[in-house]
Design an enzyme around this catalytic site. Structure first.
Site, short mmCIF file in Angstrom:
data_model
loop_
_atom_site.label_atom_id
_atom_site.label_comp_id
_atom_site.label_asym_id
_atom_site.label_seq_id
_atom_site.Cartn_x
_atom_site.Cartn_y
_atom_site.Cartn_z
N SER A 240 23.56 -47.01 83.08
CA SER A 240 24.61 -47.93 82.65
C SER A 240 25.75 -47.23 81.93
O SER A 240 25.54 -46.28 81.17
CB SER A 240 24.00 -48.97 81.71
OG SER A 240 25.00 -49.67 81.02
N GLU B 206 27.04 -48.38 79.46
CA GLU B 206 26.75 -48.55 78.03
C GLU B 206 26.30 -47.22 77.40
O GLU B 206 26.43 -47.03 76.20
CB GLU B 206 25.64 -49.59 77.84
CG GLU B 206 26.11 -51.01 77.80
CD GLU B 206 26.92 -51.35 76.55
OE1 GLU B 206 26.40 -51.15 75.44
OE2 GLU B 206 28.05 -51.80 76.69
N TYR C 137 19.49 -51.12 73.64
CA TYR C 137 19.52 -51.13 75.12
C TYR C 137 20.10 -49.82 75.65
O TYR C 137 19.53 -49.19 76.54
CB TYR C 137 20.37 -52.32 75.60
CG TYR C 137 20.76 -52.26 77.06
CD1 TYR C 137 19.87 -52.67 78.05
CD2 TYR C 137 22.03 -51.79 77.45
CE1 TYR C 137 20.23 -52.61 79.40
CE2 TYR C 137 22.39 -51.74 78.79
CZ TYR C 137 21.49 -52.15 79.75
OH TYR C 137 21.84 -52.08 81.08
#
Ligand code: NAP
Ligand code: GDD
Length: 341
Positions: free
Chosen positions: A130, A132, A153
């Site tokens: 990701s 992220e 996460y």
């Protein structure tokens, strides 16, 4: 007939992936978690009764938190390609359930990789990494950009990413990571910001809701269409050599811009309906994500087809259509419970 195994098949990406692979002639197997209610809405249209001949779509109970279930499924199914899309994928929620998120996202990937290694299956592996992971590293971000994760996460995704690279280097596994930037669709979960907005726009347009509460409107994301992104995942596993690729549109917009565009598409002024609720702020925010996906364009020949404005329109129109259909279908009312998180 090639055979694929998808974790997270009941999610947004899993459903598009299953459709895409089915259309390519794959036998598709998906892992689903036990749930007290049906949670297969996104793939119900692919389901063919097991008792009828020629079914090529199968669901199996398993969980990324349960190593033995993964090992059994792999041994039984013997897939040619494994797509690890399962995750507790909500960033804000990961601050509330950091241990569970790490278990499923980080250790879940190890469980799957280890099951592949120990069964000795010659399958190819895709890991859903990701954007992220880049966190607070400024844009544009590409495969060489350092990670600076800003949530449980994202930390778990960094581990899953690195362990996938490690299994590739240690055991010669054909394992690739797609570092995907935000991708959305009418099937997006209702608590992610884009869908939360487009769903609220439909309810407000129909006179069933007045106010939408949001958090940080200044965050910028590189939003693409999920249907385009699953094609990139597949393309990665068709390469002779495994590798990692950034996938995104190279264009970023703020949450405010998405909100404005979504309300405007329905003929509404967002300022009359949107209020800020600090409960939706995050302990640490990711301010700005914008992909440099030039490697994917060069090596995979991948390009996004759906742009920002088209994505907004597609999502608003889908929520309006679903709401109207629900009423025409005679339902008492749509669930107007404000989306949490
Ligand atoms: P999603 O809609 O939230 O779907 C997640 C899937 O994972 C669902 O099928 C969910 O099952 C399943 N799952 C959750 N916990 C599990 C567990 N313990 N064991 C097995 N399965 C479990 O996410 P998505 O948007 O499709 O994203 C797919 C993957 O890409 C995720 O790994 C996500 O982190 C990653 N990713 C997404 C984006 C994006 O913008 N969408 C960007 C980069 C990376 P239930 O239906 O039962 O909940
Ligand atoms: N969810 C949510 N709800 N987000 C809000 C809200 C709100 O009410 N108000 C503002 N935001 C902001 C968040 O603070 C964040 O900066 C941005 O909107 C996007 O939030 P999400 O849609 O929840 O997505 P995300 O960027 O945190 O994570 C998604 O994309 C990642 C890829 O970059 C998820 O799909 C992750 O699984 C994925 O890895």
């Amino acid at each position: 007939m090639p055979r694929a195994l998808i974790t997270g098949i009941t999610g947004q990406d899993g459903s598009y992936m299953a459709e895409f692979l089915s259309a390519k002639g794959y036998e598709v197997h998906g892992l689903k978690r036990r749930s007290s209610s049906f949670n297969t809405d996104r793939v119900d249209h692919l389901y063919v009764d097991l008792h009828s001949a020629g079914s090529t779509f199968f669901l199996h109970y398993a969980d990324l938190a349960d190593a033995s279930s993964l090992a059994w499924c792999l041994a039984d199914i013997k897939p040619d390609e494994v797509y690890n899309l399962g995750a507790q994928s909500h960033v804000r929620v990961s601050f509330d359930v950091p241990e569970y998120t790490s278990d499923v996202v980080a250790i879940g990937a190890v469980r799957l990789l280890e099951a592949i290694r120990r069964t000795g299956l010659p399958c190819r592996f895709y890991q859903a990494s990701s954007s992220e992971m880049f966190g607070s590293t400024p844009p544009p971000q590409n495969e060489a950009t350092p990670f600076h994760p800003r949530s449980p996460y994202a930390c778990a995704k960094v581990f899953a990413h690195q362990i996938t690279v490690n299994y590739r280097e240690s055991y010669g596994l054909h394992a690739s990571c797609g570092i995907l930037f935000n991708h959305e669709s009418p099937r997006r979960g209702e608590t992610f910001v884009t869908r939360k907005i487009t769903r609220a726009v439909a309810l407000i347009r129909m006179g069933m809701q007045q106010t939408l509460y949001l958090g940080n409107l200044d965050a910028r994301r590189d939003w693409g269409f999920a249907g385009d992104y699953v094609e990139a995942m597949w393309a990665m596993l068709q390469q002779d050599s495994p590798d990692d690729y950034v996938i995104g549109t190279a264009e970023s917009h703020s949450v405010r811009e998405f909100t404005e565009a979504a309300f405007a598409h329905a003929g509404l002024d967002w300022r009359e309906h949107v209020r800020i609720d600090p409960r939706y702020f995050r302990p640490a925010e990711v301010d700005d994500l914008r992909a440099d996906a030039s490697k994917a364009r060069r090596v995979l020949g991948w390009e996004p087809r759906v742009g920002f404005q088209e994505l907004v329109r597609m999502m608003v129109d889908a929520d309006l259509t679903a709401l109207r259909r629900k009423f025409q279908g005679g339902a008492d009312a749509m669930d107007t419970h404000a989306a949490e998180s």
